[in-house]
Structure formats: C-alpha cells, structure tokens
Design an enzyme around this catalytic site. Structure first.
Site, mmCIF file in Angstrom:
data_model
loop_
_atom_site.group_PDB
_atom_site.id
_atom_site.type_symbol
_atom_site.label_atom_id
_atom_site.label_comp_id
_atom_site.label_asym_id
_atom_site.label_seq_id
_atom_site.Cartn_x
_atom_site.Cartn_y
_atom_site.Cartn_z
ATOM 1 N N ALA A 11 0.837 -1.200 0.000
ATOM 2 C CA ALA A 11 0.000 0.000 0.000
ATOM 3 C C ALA A 11 0.877 1.257 0.000
ATOM 4 O O ALA A 11 0.688 2.169 -0.814
ATOM 5 C CB ALA A 11 -0.933 -0.019 1.212
ATOM 6 N N THR A 39 4.062 -7.373 3.691
ATOM 7 C CA THR A 39 3.764 -7.772 2.300
ATOM 8 C C THR A 39 4.687 -8.905 1.853
ATOM 9 O O THR A 39 4.278 -9.847 1.190
ATOM 10 C CB THR A 39 3.937 -6.554 1.360
ATOM 11 N N ARG A 40 5.964 -8.795 2.232
ATOM 12 C CA ARG A 40 6.965 -9.754 1.790
ATOM 13 C C ARG A 40 6.605 -11.192 2.190
ATOM 14 O O ARG A 40 7.036 -12.152 1.573
ATOM 15 C CB ARG A 40 8.305 -9.364 2.420
ATOM 16 N N GLN A 43 1.906 -15.257 0.944
ATOM 17 C CA GLN A 43 2.170 -16.443 0.134
ATOM 18 C C GLN A 43 1.152 -16.578 -0.984
ATOM 19 O O GLN A 43 1.473 -16.576 -2.158
ATOM 20 C CB GLN A 43 2.125 -17.698 1.022
ATOM 21 N N GLU A 109 -8.561 -20.304 -3.152
ATOM 22 C CA GLU A 109 -8.378 -20.316 -1.696
ATOM 23 C C GLU A 109 -9.748 -20.274 -1.029
ATOM 24 O O GLU A 109 -10.771 -20.155 -1.708
ATOM 25 C CB GLU A 109 -7.520 -19.122 -1.263
ATOM 26 N N ASP A 204 1.638 0.538 14.669
ATOM 27 C CA ASP A 204 2.148 1.903 14.925
ATOM 28 C C ASP A 204 1.213 2.986 14.378
ATOM 29 O O ASP A 204 0.920 3.964 15.056
ATOM 30 C CB ASP A 204 3.547 2.070 14.318
ATOM 31 N N HIS A 225 -5.248 -16.905 11.007
ATOM 32 C CA HIS A 225 -5.083 -17.859 9.906
ATOM 33 C C HIS A 225 -5.177 -19.261 10.487
ATOM 34 O O HIS A 225 -4.533 -19.558 11.485
ATOM 35 C CB HIS A 225 -3.734 -17.657 9.210
ATOM 36 N N ARG A 271 -12.242 -18.297 5.920
ATOM 37 C CA ARG A 271 -11.186 -18.519 6.899
ATOM 38 C C ARG A 271 -11.674 -18.500 8.350
ATOM 39 O O ARG A 271 -11.175 -19.260 9.186
ATOM 40 C CB ARG A 271 -10.137 -17.419 6.672
ATOM 41 N N HIS A 330 -3.240 -13.084 12.115
ATOM 42 C CA HIS A 330 -2.762 -12.960 10.736
ATOM 43 C C HIS A 330 -3.053 -11.600 10.121
ATOM 44 O O HIS A 330 -2.202 -11.026 9.443
ATOM 45 C CB HIS A 330 -3.411 -14.069 9.913
ATOM 46 N N GLU A 354 -3.403 -2.542 5.318
ATOM 47 C CA GLU A 354 -3.926 -3.177 6.539
ATOM 48 C C GLU A 354 -4.170 -2.172 7.660
ATOM 49 O O GLU A 354 -5.013 -2.401 8.532
ATOM 50 C CB GLU A 354 -2.967 -4.283 7.012
ATOM 51 N N ARG A 365 -11.888 -10.958 6.319
ATOM 52 C CA ARG A 365 -11.345 -10.702 4.988
ATOM 53 C C ARG A 365 -11.317 -11.975 4.136
ATOM 54 O O ARG A 365 -10.896 -13.040 4.596
ATOM 55 C CB ARG A 365 -9.916 -10.168 5.132
#
Ligand code: SIN
Length: 520
Positions: A11, A39-40, A43, A109, A204, A225, A271, A330, A354, A365
């Site tokens: 974002a 973000t990294r 999956q 998913e 934060d 999750h 989920r 998650h 987020e 979500r």
C-alpha cells in the site's frame, strides 16, 4: 514535501510511486528497511477477476459472503472493479506472476467460488511484489526513502495533520512535515503470542491515529489464519490456503476430515469458519494442534517452495508427513476508518492497506483480498489529492458518520504502568484470541488500561500495541454477538441489531448501524 508515506509494503509503495509519477516530492518513512514489510510474507497471492469464467460480480459476492454482513458494498465494488487494472499495472511495473502456456496460473483459496488468485514463485507472491515495487521506488528520484526511521506521533496543527514526530536512524528526535500524510503502516499481529506477522507489525499507525483522536473501525475483527505450522519459530511459518486449494485437507487427531461436517465448502470454507472449527477442537480436546494432510500434492517442492523449505527446516516432508497446524493472528480487518478515497477523519491524513479500514473486509477478509486492497486504494488517495480533495466525505466506512458522534471522553488509563511485549501478547492470546467471552475480554480490558513510559523504539512499539489493544478489547466487549472473526462464546449467534460498526477513537466505542441498502 508534498506527500509523506509511512510504511513500505504494497500500500505505502503504491501510494509513493503513483505520487512520484505525478512529479510530487515524496518521503517514504519505514522503521526497517524498504523491503521489510508484512507484504513480503504473503504467500497465496492477489485475488482479481481477470477474465471469464470469472467476473467482478462473482468476486464481489464471495467478498461479501466472507465479510459476514459488514463489508461496505460500495468499497467492495471499487475493489473488484478497479482490481484487475491495478494487477495489470503491477505487472507492467515488473512484477512477474506464475504462468503456464503463456496464461496466468490461477489458484483457489477459502471462500472463493473459483480460481482467481495470481501468485509468484509458487508461494512467494509478496516477496516478488515487494521486489518490483522497491525497484520502482528506487528508480524514482523524487522519492526520498528514510529507512530505520521510527514514526512516533502525528503533528496536528489547526485541525490538520501536517507531518510526524519521529526518531531518525540514530535515535534522535526529529520532525518531518508534509502537505499530506499517508498511514500505510500495516497491522498489529504482534498483539498476540502466535502470529504469522513479522516483528514490525506493531500497530504503529493505528496507535498514532488513536492518540490523535482519529476514528478507527472494526478493530475487534482480528483474523486468525487457520493453518500456521505449529512450531516455536516466530513469525509462525504460514501454510497457505492455496495448499487446500490444491487438494490438502485438515484432519483431526483421529484422522477425520472434520471440515466436511462444518461447511458446504469443507476445507475451502471462509477462513473464520475454518479457524473457529480448529480452535474449538483444540480447546475441547486439549490438543496443541491438528493436522494438515498435503500428501496429495505431488508437485509440492516446485509449487510451494517457501512452505517446502519451512517444513524441511523442521524435519517434515509434506509429501509423506502430516503437518501440525494451529491458528495464528494474521490480519486486522479493521483499522483507521476511511472514505472511498482513503481520507481519514483528520484532514491531511489518509490511510490504506492493513492499517486502514476501507470497508472491503467487513468482519472477515476474503483470502488474498488484502494485497488487492493496497493496490486499489493507495492510488485512489493520490488521485483524490490531485483533484483537490482535502477532507473526508461520507462515503465507504464513513457513510452516515457525523464526526460529532465520535467526540467522547477518553478511556481512563493508569498513568505510568509497566508492561513488556511478551506480557501483553500473553494477555491478548488468553483473553482476546479466536474464542472470547465477557470474562476473558474484561480481564484484557483491565490489564491494558495503562500507559507505559516510552523512550526508545521497543517501548514506543509496546505503547502503540497497548493503544490498539484497548480499542480492540473495548469493541470486542461491546459486540455482544458472534460474527466473522469475532467469536463470543457467551453470545454465539449473529444478531441483526449488531449489523453495524463500532468506531473508536479516544473514548468508548460508538455503534453506527449500517445504512439500509437502497433496492436496485
Ligand atoms: C494464505 O496464503 O493462506 C494467506 C493469504 C491471505 O492471507 O490472503
């Protein structure tokens, strides 16, 4: 500077790149390095209706069903209709998604009615997106990246956000001023002892916003999750829902495929339903974990190389071994309340990703909608500022909100208490996890009603998490029903009178019913 962006995930970097492409001067402040965001770790991938047989209508329906009646319908329409263009834009910027025979490979998913999730490197989608965005940001000379710079608080002058107080990379106090500020600081998974989120996810931006009297919404909806690998490493290794999309199934301690009896979509139910089914069994049967059986996935090492490596690292072979799984914090579905252009209740302050509550996630979500949320709503902020917008309008989550309604006395806190991160995480895990009740939440609310003295990055992070914990506990106590990711053992039903949002800022949460839909 024209725009200050806090956070460097999908974002934040999308906002920064779109602004810089217009020639604006942009600062990106990140407390880690440019590419160390949540973000990294993503999956599964990015959900978008990219062509037949999929459609934006189907994606919209799946999102609304997963959101358990609390999505903002306008925001969801924006997400699904603008999403495909933004995914193509990301590819044009250099992100490479997995293809077969020249066509994008699409995964399915939980909660999706058909395959629509693009992915990269098998299960390394977030890493590829972060790489592409970081490369693009580095190539734009009008983006000034400040790494290891910690945002402490917003500067508000004459009712407008004009920048931040920060600690620079040497720990020195500094001010950074800008015409507009975007909070894209991600979520708060570190509220809990067990999380898939990296150590930087300490709420934060949401904490800063709350301290400045900016409204947040839906923060009781922390998504767990269902299938994190039950192993002591932190963050918990994620076992993507895409595994279940490719044929993996959940089994209990007796080998029973229990999701068959829980939901028509079985292992691919939304989920919240899967996490709750697991959590109930863990509590009732006093078990540390259940099992994910991925032995039917023949091409596991090449299709899911990241998960393969995590399993191998702890001596498991997913082709033959069952994988121990338990839910882990998650994704925070709520956050800083924004209109459809990302404007918060404080002029000059915008939010996306987020950290924000854009209304697309509701009470739960839909899998792989979060990367899309960042991709879609970040550029809307830039377009709105470019068109001269300067304050929120009553759209999206802010529809029907009279700002005066949020003008309530602050929640009382004990000054100068002491609490470390591990203590806070234990309190939240015991009292505000997947399964909650009035007693557990009251215990949390009492424990987090303290202000800690903050002097360095670690203690500022705990202060932020405590601020978010207070808002979460207050809203979770007030929502006397079960809905989406919020399960109250003492109020198991979903009740029509709670069809609305709890907004929080300084004081007790304020309930605003959802507007009645105008029939088409
Ligand atoms: C996953 O890969 O299961 C996570 C995807 C998401 O959280 O959207």
């Amino acid at each position: 500077m024209d725009l200050l962006v806090l956070g460097s995930g999908i974002a934040g970097l999308s906002a920064a790149i779109h602004a810089a492409q217009r020639g604006w001067t942009v600062g990106v402040v990140t407390k880690g390095e440019l590419a160390t965001s949540a973000t990294r770790y993503a999956q599964g991938g990015v959900a978008a209706a990219l062509g037949a047989p999929d459609s934006t209508e189907l994606h919209e329906t799946d999102t609304l069903i997963a959101g358990a009646g609390l999505c903002d319908t306008d925001a969801v329409r924006v997400l699904v209709t603008e999403g495909p263009r933004r995914v193509r834009e990301l590819m044009a910027l250099g992100a490479k998604f997995d293809e077969r025979d020249g066509e994008l490979q699409l995964a399915i998913e939980g909660g999706h009615s058909l395959p629509r999730v693009v992915h990269a490197g098998g299960d390394a989608t977030g890493a590829e997106i972060e790489r592409a965005l970081a490369d693009a940001a580095h190539a734009l000379p009008n983006i000034d990246v400040r790494e290891r710079c910690f945002s402490v608080d917003l500067i508000v002058e004459a009712g407008r956000c004009v920048g931040i107080h920060a600690l620079d990379s040497t720990g020195r106090a500094t001010e950074i001023r800008a015409r507009n500020t975007v909070l894209a600081t991600g979520g708060a998974g570190q509220l809990f002892s067990v999380t898939t989120n990296p150590a930087v996810s300490t709420g934060d931006g949401i904490g800063m916003a709350l301290r400045a009297g900016v409204a947040v919404a839906d923060v009781e909806f922390m998504q767990f999750h269902p299938t994190a690998l039950d192993n002591p490493s932190m963050p918990r290794p994620l076992l993507s829902e895409a595994l279940r999309g490719d044929g993996a199934v959940l089994r209990d301690e007796q080998g029973v495929q229990f999701m068959l009896g829980e939901h028509p979509l079985a292992d691919l139910a939304p989920r919240d339903i899967v996490a709750r089914a697991i959590a109930r069994r863990l509590v009732e049967r006093r078990l540390p974990h259940l099992w994910l059986d991925a032995t039917a996935i023949a091409d596991f090492p090449t299709r899911f190389p990241t998960i393969w490596a995590s399993a191998q690292a702890v001596g498991l072979d997913p082709r033959t071994d069952l994988l121990p799984v338990a839910p882990a914090a998650h994704y925070l579905s709520g956050g800083i309340a924004t209109d459809l252009d990302g404007a918060s209740t404080l002029p000059g302050l915008w939010s996306c990703g987020e950290a924000a509550c854009s209304g697309v996630h509701g009470a739960n979500r839909l899998a792989s909608n979060s990367l899309l949320d960042g991709l879609v709503f970040a550029p809307r902020i830039i377009e709105a500022i470019a068109e001269g917008k300067d304050a929120p309008e009553p759209s999206g989550v802010l529809r029907g909100i009279d700002p005066g309604v949020l003008d309530v006395p602050e929640l009382p806190v004990q000054p100068e208490g002491a609490m470390g991160l591990a203590d806070l995480q234990q309190i939240m895990t015991a009292g505000a996890g997947v399964l909650r009740d009035v007693k557990s939440l009251e215990t949390v609310a009492r424990a987090v009603a303290i202000d800690v003295g903050a002097h360095d990055v670690g203690s500022f992070e705990v202060r932020n998490l405590l601020t978010v914990a207070r808002a979460l506990a207050a809203a979770a106590l007030a929502r006397e029903e079960s809905r989406g990711t919020h399960t109250r053992l003492d109020f198991p039903e979903t009740l029509p009178e709670f069809s609305g949002r709890f907004f929080g800022c300084a004081g007790p949460p304020v309930f605003v019913p959802l507007p009645a839909e105008v029939p088409a």
